[in-house]
Design an enzyme around this catalytic site. Structure first.
Site, short mmCIF file in Angstrom:
data_model
loop_
_atom_site.label_atom_id
_atom_site.label_comp_id
_atom_site.label_asym_id
_atom_site.label_seq_id
_atom_site.Cartn_x
_atom_site.Cartn_y
_atom_site.Cartn_z
N GLY A 60 -8.16 1.32 2.13
CA GLY A 60 -7.62 -0.03 1.93
C GLY A 60 -7.65 -0.40 0.46
O GLY A 60 -7.49 0.45 -0.43
N SER A 61 -7.98 -1.67 0.21
CA SER A 61 -7.78 -2.22 -1.13
C SER A 61 -8.63 -1.58 -2.21
O SER A 61 -8.28 -1.66 -3.39
CB SER A 61 -8.05 -3.72 -1.11
OG SER A 61 -7.16 -4.34 -0.21
N THR A 62 -9.78 -1.01 -1.85
CA THR A 62 -10.58 -0.36 -2.90
C THR A 62 -9.78 0.75 -3.58
O THR A 62 -10.07 1.14 -4.70
CB THR A 62 -11.89 0.23 -2.34
OG1 THR A 62 -11.59 1.11 -1.25
CG2 THR A 62 -12.83 -0.86 -1.87
N PHE A 63 -8.76 1.24 -2.90
CA PHE A 63 -7.94 2.31 -3.44
C PHE A 63 -7.03 1.82 -4.56
O PHE A 63 -6.44 2.61 -5.29
CB PHE A 63 -7.10 2.93 -2.31
CG PHE A 63 -6.55 4.30 -2.65
CD1 PHE A 63 -7.37 5.42 -2.66
CD2 PHE A 63 -5.20 4.46 -2.95
CE1 PHE A 63 -6.85 6.66 -2.95
CE2 PHE A 63 -4.68 5.71 -3.25
CZ PHE A 63 -5.51 6.81 -3.25
N LYS A 64 -6.91 0.48 -4.71
CA LYS A 64 -6.03 -0.06 -5.74
C LYS A 64 -6.49 0.32 -7.14
O LYS A 64 -5.78 0.11 -8.12
CB LYS A 64 -5.92 -1.59 -5.59
CG LYS A 64 -5.11 -1.96 -4.35
CD LYS A 64 -5.15 -3.45 -4.03
CE LYS A 64 -4.40 -3.71 -2.71
NZ LYS A 64 -4.66 -5.06 -2.17
#
Lengths: 404, 566
Positions: free
Chosen positions: B280-284
């Site tokens: 999810g967003s941690t991958f941004k």
């Protein structure tokens, strides 16, 4: 003239010392098999040292004996050793071990008469073949000693002791060969092999056991075990050996490591160098023996010296050949080295006699055989005369013809 | 005496000597090696001896795995005579059924175990029975004094000390030493004769990078989160971002190492490295670091996300909230999917893939624990039309928690990809250091400037207006990122509407980090957002850890260290 051969003595002493060393090495580690018998570290070594002490006394005694004494007493000695051989079978006197009756009780130890038989046979044959009436080309002259040997062989095989029988046969036949008997006489001895061949054919397992030496690895846990263990001992020794006292094979892998297979342990501990030294020492002993014989002018002494040299060398050779798998595995001690008093004493006696002969002083002392022969002839003639005339005959020395 | 015959006989005899000599040459020189080998085979008996396994210590020397000497009960069936009464007594002494005892006594042979590694009290009871034919041997039993603590790092061994998990498995050769066998001479009857051999082999000790206190803090907070959110599982890792030293690594549920045999698969799983999830967003971080490094955006570059959705390959991806025009910094701070995809589209799939790989996505981190998986990110040729809308926001990729932590540590340490590790050094029994994990083995993957810029953005995440406000700590600046991802239902292969993975990853103090932490909570109930579920766990752990590590706080007066000046 007048001095004994020092090298001969030196070689003998070296071999005896090596033997003592190896016996200590083989028996000082008390393996479970030994421990069961209540044996301690020095048990065998002490006994062997005692035997060596007696051995040197016997050697000194034999050195003191005049060859003429031996010549005179050749037959009584032979008869004496035959009696001992028979005593083996008497209960209370004979001692059996490992399924064989080879020893007689002789406080504090035992004695193996078959060893003495070899020595007395050599002396007897030397005496017999040096007789002026000995005809090498006569079948009668050939048959007599063969017959005598046959009687001894019967007793020895009854024990049984195939090793001793074999060395006695080789020794007798060799001496007959030396005297120049006709080769076809010797060839005729092959008939004695017939019953052996028949027996082996009927009981193939015996044959199998005998020829297992050709390929001991086929049955390394069975009939080939001893030989395989001997090979392993020799082979792991390599060139320089694994060091004195370090033998692993003596730890009850190699049965009879301190007696019949002591050569393999020498190989293991001292390597190729060690066994070569042993080989060379025996070779020196042999060459010294026959050179002593060659120097002698008297026929008896020549036969005697040659016979004694052969006796020692044959035993050593057969022992080497067994340990290296060149001949079937038969128990036979290595002269001077193996544990076992009888063999040591007899061989020390032989060396004592050889040392005496090496002095080269005996040409005049030897009894005049011609005189003896004439006495015999005279006796025979008188007996015949007596038979003819019926008169009681008695031979007086003064009636003998004068020597020519 | 025939002279000719004498020459023949003597020559034959000397020839025989030569034959023996040649035979000896063959046996002792040419067959030497073969026969020596044979000799060795029969002379040497190889016996396993008890090896005292090395102990496992935490970074401050606290014992996490050690050895106890316990008595093991065996019997000699040949001399054993038991009546029913004896069997009953014996069974009650070792707390077993009589039948179970009987089944262990064979009819023949001289040795059989009855019960191994008895409790001291049970051993005393058996000794009190005084039954002939029973005996004891002392065996070393592995004991884990902290029980469940750091179970997934330490691992455990079986009854015969065979390594099964964790460090015990990974470093088994060091712990048990290469030895463990003793060579005894033996005679033909198989008896060993050099019984004087009394070698007690000792394994090498292992010092971990893990700190027991930090581990305790992490586990306590994870337990609390598990309870609060009735989660299926949770993972947290604390690492020194500069060196890759793992300070704590915990998974819940966990298990007591002393009762490892009873632990189920779920308890034994070391999710931190063996389980993949969609981040999810941690991958941004990938598009963020990539766009800054490639100078495609600056922190204040504007993105119009007012539509609240974006079309990627025919599929519309929406934001949770509608925003107007956001700076790039705000895209990350508020975790705008639309904005992130816009950045991703500008960066392009090739460069997304490149930066994902640079940050260690889809590759094993190389941690020295068994069972690590690599996760995956597809190479661009396998991307579908919708991938450009999924991958920038952390879908269609599979990562391990440790991979994400390592990627954020790149930001924390100024651009280096480090190799995480749990073993600090291996010490031989004599004190020699056999292996020492090097200092910083890191490899530069992005520039310090990019790392610094993205760190500043990550700081805003925990500030007002960010998704990770719950992670903020009094007195220390936190940089971090929240993540919330739907789990894929393994049956339908579709995103689940009920099952989420909530996570928070960050580091403290932001400008001079002492540690980076990732917290992943699987299937929380009631709340799903990383900022709600995972961020508080991060905060609690970090807060206590900072105190434990004596990291100065900005708003509290610094404690004056007691210095004795001479």
């Amino acid at each position: 003239m007048g001095r004994y051969d020092k090298l001969l003595l030196l070689v003998t002493v070296l071999l005896v010392m090596l033997g003592a060393l190896m016996i200590y090495s083989c028996t000082s580690i008390v393996t479970p098999v030994f421990a069961k018998k209540g044996v301690t570290e020095f048990y065998y070594f002490k006994r062997h040292l005692f035997t060596i002490l007696i051995g040197f006394s016997v050697m000194l005694l034999a050195y003191r004996l005049k060859p003429s004494f031996l010549k005179k007493n050749a037959l009584p000695l032979l008869i004496f050793s035959f009696v001992l051989l028979i005593l083996v079978f008497l209960p209370g006197i004979g001692v059996s071990a490992g399924g064989a009756r080879r020893w007689i009780q002789l406080w504090p130890s035992t004695f193996q008469p078959s060893e003495l038989v070899k020595l007395s046979m050599v002396i007897f044959l030397a005496r017999y073949m040096s007789m002026p009436d000995y005809r090498a080309d006569s079948i009668v002259s050939f048959a007599k000693p063969i017959l005598i040997m046959g009687v001894f062989q019967a007793a020895i095989l009854k024990q049984p002791d195939f090793g001793a029988a074999m060395s006695l046969a080789v020794l007798t036949v060799s001496m007959l060969f030396l005297s120049g008997v006709k080769l076809r006489f010797l060839a005729s001895l092959a008939v004695f092999a017939v019953p052996v061949v028949v027996k082996l054919a009927m009981e193939p397992y015996r044959l199998k056991r005998i020829i297992s030496f050709l390929n001991p690895w086929d049955d390394a846990q069975g009939s080939g075990f001893q030989l395989v263990q001997s090979f392993i001992a020799l082979g792991s020794g390599g060139i320089t050996g694994i060091g004195i006292g370090n033998s692993r094979q003596k730890l009850s892998y190699l049965p009879e490591s301190h007696t019949d297979f002591i050569f393999s342990i020498i190989g293991e501990e001292f390597g190729f160098i060690g066994v070569t030294v042993v080989l060379v020492l025996f070779l020196i002993l042999f060459v010294k023996g026959i050179s002593v014989a060659a120097r002698a002018e008297d026929s008896f002494i020549r036969y005697l010296a040659t016979g004694l040299s052969l006796m020692i060398s044959f035993q050593a050779l057969i022992n080497f050949a067994v340990a290296t798998g060149l001949v079937p595995t038969k128990g036979l001690p290595l002269p001077f080295i193996s544990y076992g008093g009888s063999s040591l004493l007899v061989n020390m006696a032989a060396v004592g006699i050889l040392l005496n002969i090496s002095k080269g002083e005996h040409t005049e002392e030897i009894i005049n055989d011609r005189e003896l022969l004439m006495k015999r002839r005279a006796r025979r003639r008188i007996t015949e005369e007596k038979r003819r005339t019926g008169a009681a005959g008695r031979i007086y020395p003064d009636r003998l013809p004068a020597p020519r | 005496m025939s002279r000719k015959r004498a020459i023949i006989l003597h020559t034959a005899l000397i020839f025989s000597f030569v034959m023996v000599f040649l035979r000896l040459t063959d046996l002792m020189i040419f067959s030497h090696e073969r026969l020596s080998e044979r000799a060795k085979q029969q002379h040497i008996k190889i016996e396993d001896i008890q090896v005292r396994r090395g102990v496992i210590l935490d970074r401050r020397g606290r014992e996490l795995a050690l050895n106890l000497e316990l008595d093991s009960l065996y019997c000699d069936p040949a001399s054993l005579s038991l009546d029913n009464e004896d069997v009953r007594k014996l069974a009650s002494a070792v707390e077993k059924e009589p039948k179970a005892i009987l089944s262990k006594i064979p009819n023949d042979g001289r040795f059989a175990w009855i019960e191994r590694k008895l409790e001291p009290s049970a051993a005393e009871r058996v000794k009190g029975l005084d039954i002939k034919g029973l005996g004891f041997l002392t065996e070393a039993k592995r004991y884990y004094p902290r029980g469940e603590l750091a179970s997934h790092v330490v691992g455990f061994v079986g009854i015969d000390n065979q390594a099964l998990e964790g460090i015990e498995l990974q470093y088994d050769t060091y712990l048990k030493t290469t030895g463990g066998k003793v060579f005894l001479g033996r005679d033909a009857s198989g008896r060993t004769f050099s019984s004087g051999v009394d070698i007690e082999a000792k394994g090498n000790n292992i010092v971990l990078t893990v700190d027991e206190v930090l581990q305790r803090i992490v586990e306590k907070e994870l337990d609390r989160a598990m309870q609060e959110w009735r989660a299926a599982a949770a993972t947290a890792i604390m690492m020194d971002p500069f060196t890759g030293e793992i300070l704590a690594l915990a998974n819940k549920p966990a298990y007591d190492l002393n009762k490892a045999g009873r632990a189920g698969d779920s308890e034994r799983r070391n999710r931190a490295i063996t389980d993949c999830y969609e981040p999810g967003s941690t991958f941004k971080i990938v598009i963020g670091a990539g766009a800054l490094e490639e100078k495609i955006t600056r922190p204040n570059t504007l993105f119009d996300v007012s539509k609240g959705g974006i079309n990627a390959g025919g599929k519309t991806i929406r934001d949770v909230h509608k925003y107007g025009v956001l700076t790039f910094q705000e895209v990350i701070q508020k975790s705008s999917n639309v904005g992130s995809i816009m950045v991703g589209m500008r960066l392009g799939k090739e460069r997304i893939y490149k930066y994902a790989k640079l940050l260690g996505i889809g590759d094993k981190t190389g941690i020295d624990l068994p069972g690590e998986v690599s996760g995956w990110i597809f190479p661009t040729e396998r991307w579908s039309g919708t991938s450009i809308g999924a991958i920038p926001i952390g879908q269609e990729v599979a990562v391990t928690p440790l991979q994400i932590l390592r990627a954020y540590s790149v930001i924390a340490n100024g651009g280096f990809l480090v190799r995480p590790h749990v073993v600090s050094r291996i010490v031989a029994p004599d004190g020699r250091v056999l292996v020492s994990s090097g200092e910083n083995e890191g490899r530069r993957v992005i520039s310090a400037k990019t790392a610094g810029a993205f760190r500043d953005i990550l700081k805003t995440v925990v500030e007002d207006g960010g998704t990770g406000q719950n992670a903020s700590i009094n007195g220390n600046e936190v940089a971090g990122k929240t993540g919330t991802a739907q789990m894929i239902n393994p049956v339908t292969k579709r995103y689940s509407r009920e099952k989420y993975v909530s996570s928070f990853v960050g580091f403290v103090p932001a400008d001079n980090p002492r540690f980076s932490i990732i917290v992943v909570v699987y299937e929380p109930k009631g709340q799903i957002y990383g900022g709600v579920v995972a961020a508080p766990v991060f905060r609690n752990i970090a807060d206590q850890a900072l105190s434990y590590m004596d990291v100065p706080r900005e708003d509290t007066p610094q404690r004056n260290p007691l210095l004795v000046r001479r």
